[in-house]
Design an enzyme around this catalytic site. Structure first.
Site, PDB file in Angstrom:
ATOM      1  N   LYS A  60       0.825  -0.901   0.379  1.00 28.44           N
ATOM      2  CA  LYS A  60      -0.325  -0.500   0.045  1.00 28.44           C
ATOM      3  C   LYS A  60       0.981   1.494   0.033  1.00 28.44           C
ATOM      4  O   LYS A  60       1.031   1.710  -0.604  1.00 28.44           O
ATOM      5  CB  LYS A  60      -1.149   0.076   1.434  1.00 28.44           C
ATOM      6  CG  LYS A  60      -1.843  -0.942   1.081  1.00 28.44           C
ATOM      7  CD  LYS A  60      -2.616  -1.487  -0.253  1.00 28.44           C
ATOM      8  CE  LYS A  60      -3.197  -2.943  -0.448  1.00 28.44           C
ATOM      9  NZ  LYS A  60      -2.258  -3.516   0.037  1.00 28.44           N
ATOM     10  N   GLY A 192      -4.793 -12.123 -10.124  1.00 33.76           N
ATOM     11  CA  GLY A 192      -5.554 -11.724  -9.111  1.00 33.76           C
ATOM     12  C   GLY A 192      -5.830 -10.008  -7.721  1.00 33.76           C
ATOM     13  O   GLY A 192      -4.879  -9.535  -9.156  1.00 33.76           O
ATOM     14  N   VAL A 193      -5.869 -10.357  -7.355  1.00 35.33           N
ATOM     15  CA  VAL A 193      -5.660  -9.251  -6.415  1.00 35.33           C
ATOM     16  C   VAL A 193      -4.194  -8.646  -5.839  1.00 35.33           C
ATOM     17  O   VAL A 193      -3.366  -7.499  -6.632  1.00 35.33           O
ATOM     18  CB  VAL A 193      -6.201  -9.740  -5.028  1.00 35.33           C
ATOM     19  CG1 VAL A 193      -6.178  -8.037  -4.073  1.00 35.33           C
ATOM     20  CG2 VAL A 193      -7.452  -9.533  -4.975  1.00 35.33           C
ATOM     21  N   ILE A 194      -2.949  -9.599  -5.475  1.00 33.30           N
ATOM     22  CA  ILE A 194      -1.953  -9.502  -5.643  1.00 33.30           C
ATOM     23  C   ILE A 194      -1.225  -8.929  -6.811  1.00 33.30           C
ATOM     24  O   ILE A 194      -0.595  -8.469  -7.238  1.00 33.30           O
ATOM     25  CB  ILE A 194      -1.338 -10.279  -4.713  1.00 33.30           C
ATOM     26  CG1 ILE A 194      -1.240 -10.599  -3.466  1.00 33.30           C
ATOM     27  CG2 ILE A 194       0.636 -10.541  -4.647  1.00 33.30           C
ATOM     28  CD1 ILE A 194      -0.727 -11.684  -2.798  1.00 33.30           C
ATOM     29  N   VAL A 247       1.039 -20.414 -18.789  1.00 31.36           N
ATOM     30  CA  VAL A 247       2.212 -20.049 -18.271  1.00 31.36           C
ATOM     31  C   VAL A 247       3.208 -21.523 -18.126  1.00 31.36           C
ATOM     32  O   VAL A 247       2.715 -22.222 -17.721  1.00 31.36           O
ATOM     33  CB  VAL A 247       3.191 -19.569 -17.518  1.00 31.36           C
ATOM     34  CG1 VAL A 247       4.590 -19.482 -17.371  1.00 31.36           C
ATOM     35  CG2 VAL A 247       2.669 -17.898 -18.015  1.00 31.36           C
ATOM     36  N   VAL A 279       0.128 -16.545  -8.252  1.00 24.95           N
ATOM     37  CA  VAL A 279      -0.835 -17.125  -8.465  1.00 24.95           C
ATOM     38  C   VAL A 279      -1.496 -18.297  -7.038  1.00 24.95           C
ATOM     39  O   VAL A 279      -2.639 -18.547  -7.255  1.00 24.95           O
ATOM     40  CB  VAL A 279      -0.229 -18.460  -9.016  1.00 24.95           C
ATOM     41  CG1 VAL A 279       0.221 -18.180 -10.596  1.00 24.95           C
ATOM     42  CG2 VAL A 279       0.996 -19.082  -8.034  1.00 24.95           C
ATOM     43  N   HIS A 453     -23.481  16.431   2.737  1.00 22.45           N
ATOM     44  CA  HIS A 453     -23.449  17.045   1.464  1.00 22.45           C
ATOM     45  C   HIS A 453     -21.777  17.658   1.292  1.00 22.45           C
ATOM     46  O   HIS A 453     -22.206  18.871   1.811  1.00 22.45           O
ATOM     47  CB  HIS A 453     -24.550  17.400   0.552  1.00 22.45           C
ATOM     48  CG  HIS A 453     -24.263  17.724  -0.920  1.00 22.45           C
ATOM     49  ND1 HIS A 453     -24.511  16.447  -1.865  1.00 22.45           N
ATOM     50  CD2 HIS A 453     -24.704  18.844  -0.962  1.00 22.45           C
ATOM     51  CE1 HIS A 453     -24.122  17.238  -2.191  1.00 22.45           C
ATOM     52  NE2 HIS A 453     -24.437  19.250  -2.197  1.00 22.45           N
TER      53      HIS A 453
END
Length: 477
Positions: A60, A192-194, A247, A279, A453
């Site tokens: 992050k 994927g996410v990573i 792969v 993976v 708002h």
């Protein structure tokens, strides 16, 4: 054995599940020890596990740094901000990441001292007689014992034979956090996410990035409409996402990597500067317990636990990535707290139906609950409301209008069944949805909640109104 080596609770693993479990045990007055073998920078003990050291936090930090660069390079013209002479200093970026990690891991050490948690650095192994063997890096062995033991050793990246990691040209998710410069051409096995987060970091910094995903469905856990929008945005940013791409071979050659892969159109070869293997992850159960004191595992290598997180051995518990469920730091932490309270004699609960998930790319993606495709396949009668950030005043002012909020509720009861967000600050917005679902809120409850708002959170309010075709700032269809 000396009472100095006897505890009420011993936690094996100092990641977000383990260190939180140890702190909560100590808060409850239990004499607690935590055994962790993670070694950080300069070969020094470093609490926090994968998450703080080489996972959630450092990734992050790099995502934030690269996002700042991307904004300065491309995203601020409409605000009247023009930058010349912009340069990338990757080593400084990596140094900042390391400093963030150091502050946070050091903070855990401080929390251990404040809560009187005894910390041991070494590899912990569960032995018969409620004992834990600790082996240091120099080979010294000692034993401690406890009435209760919590296993929290987390997970590690899955290796694949076709792309053996050398952490030079072919790297895992840890190696991808420490490049000294942006590779000219970067490959990522796994979208994927990573894989998406790491690919996004280096794409923003100038790398040509290709993601090779063996599955034919992009982001299968994500709501299909959100996933489709995400894929469109990633491709717009320049990420080359190849689906059904398996792969078959990756070979380092000098400072390059030659990758062979197969897809529906046949066999292909590409040459890369770096290749990231991402993976998935598998539980760290290797050599975690002695053969004479076995713990039951399921067919995928996860530790079997009951409804109170107890393993097949009495008073031995397992949490986090060692057991079934999403491999998420916040899930592990909540389980750590819960197990501590179980040991103390309380009756905690975790609502696994409302654990949020986040992908920290740009746009961010966050969701909680069920997807539309899952609910429809299960025969559920549902209502759906959506609101685009392009109709949000705050998003317009920010110049960040990509994406939408999607809310799914029961047609019969109006109870919220799932909330899905793609867009600015989705990781923060999802917390309101989690809270609403924790209290079994309906979309009417959310629609009746006054939102400030102008804010991005108004998109949740409008999406809730849209469920019953009552949205105020978009046409209702």
């Amino acid at each position: 054995m000396s009472t100095d080596n006897t505890f009420d609770v011993v936690v094996i693993g100092g990641g977000p599940g383990g260190y939180v479990a140890a702190i909560r045990c100590a808060q409850l007055g239990l004499k607690t020890a935590c055994v962790d073998e993670f070694t950080g920078k300069d070969d020094k003990p470093s609490l926090g596990g994968t998450c703080l050291n080489v996972g959630c936090i450092p990734s992050k930090a790099l995502l934030e740094s690269s996002h700042h660069y991307e904004q300065l390079n491309h995203g601020l013209d409409n605000h009247g901000i023009k930058v010349t002479g912009l340069k990338i200093d990757v080593p400084t970026m990596i140094k900042n990441k390391d400093e963030v990690v150091s502050r946070l891991t050091g903070g855990i050490s401080g929390l251990f001292k404040a809560n009187k948690v005894t910390s041991f650095h070494g590899r912990g192994k569960l032995m018969a007689g409620k004992q834990v063997e600790i082996t240091t890096a120099t080979g010294e062995v000692s034993l401690i014992s406890a009435e209760s033991i919590i296993l929290a050793t987390g997970s590690r990246p899955i290796d694949i034979p076709s792309a053996p990691v050398d952490n030079k040209n072919i790297v895992d998710s840890t190696g991808a956090l420490n490049f000294d410069k942006a590779p000219n051409k970067l490959g990522v096995i796994g979208a994927g996410v990573i894989g998406l987060e790491l690919g996004s970091v280096w794409n923003r910094l100038g790398s040509e990035v290709v993601l090779l995903e063996a599955q034919d469905t992009f982001l299968p856990p994500v709501d299909s409409k959100i996933a489709a929008e995400a894929k469109r945005q990633y491709k717009k940013q320049g990420l080359d996402i190849k689906m059904s791409a398996r792969v078959t071979k990756a070979v380092p050659k000098g400072k390059k990597v030659t990758v062979n892969y197969e897809d529906a159109s046949g066999e292909h070869t590409i040459e890369l500067d770096k290749l990231i293997v991402s993976v998935g992850r598998r539980p760290n159960t290797d050599n975690l317990f002695a053969p004479e004191f076995p713990i039951e595992l399921d067919e995928r290598g996860f530790i079997e636990v009951d409804e109170l997180w107890q393993t097949s051995q009495p008073c031995v518990y397992a949490i986090g990535d060692l057991i079934r469920g999403p491999m998420l730091a916040h899930k592990a932490s909540e389980e750590g707290v819960a197990v501590a309270e179980v040991i103390y004699g309380e009756e905690p609960e975790i609502n696994y139906d409302v654990i949020p998930s986040v992908i920290y790319t740009n746009p961010e993606i966050a969701w909680v609950g069920q997807t539309e495709q899952h609910l429809k396949s299960a025969g559920e009668r549902i209502k759906v409301g959506m609101f685009p950030f392009s109709a949000s005043g705050r998003a317009q002012a920010m110049g960040d209008t990509t994406g939408m909020v999607k809310i799914i509720s029961s047609e019969e009861t109006d109870q919220i069944l799932g909330v899905h967000v793609i867009g600015p600050q989705a990781s923060e917005l999802i917390a309101e949805a989690v809270l609403a679902m924790e209290y079994s809120a309906s979309t009417e409850d959310l629609a009746l909640t006054v939102h400030a708002h102008p804010t991005l959170s108004e998109a949740l309010h409008e999406a809730a109104l849209a469920v019953d075709k009552r949205a105020l700032h978009i046409p209702n269809r």
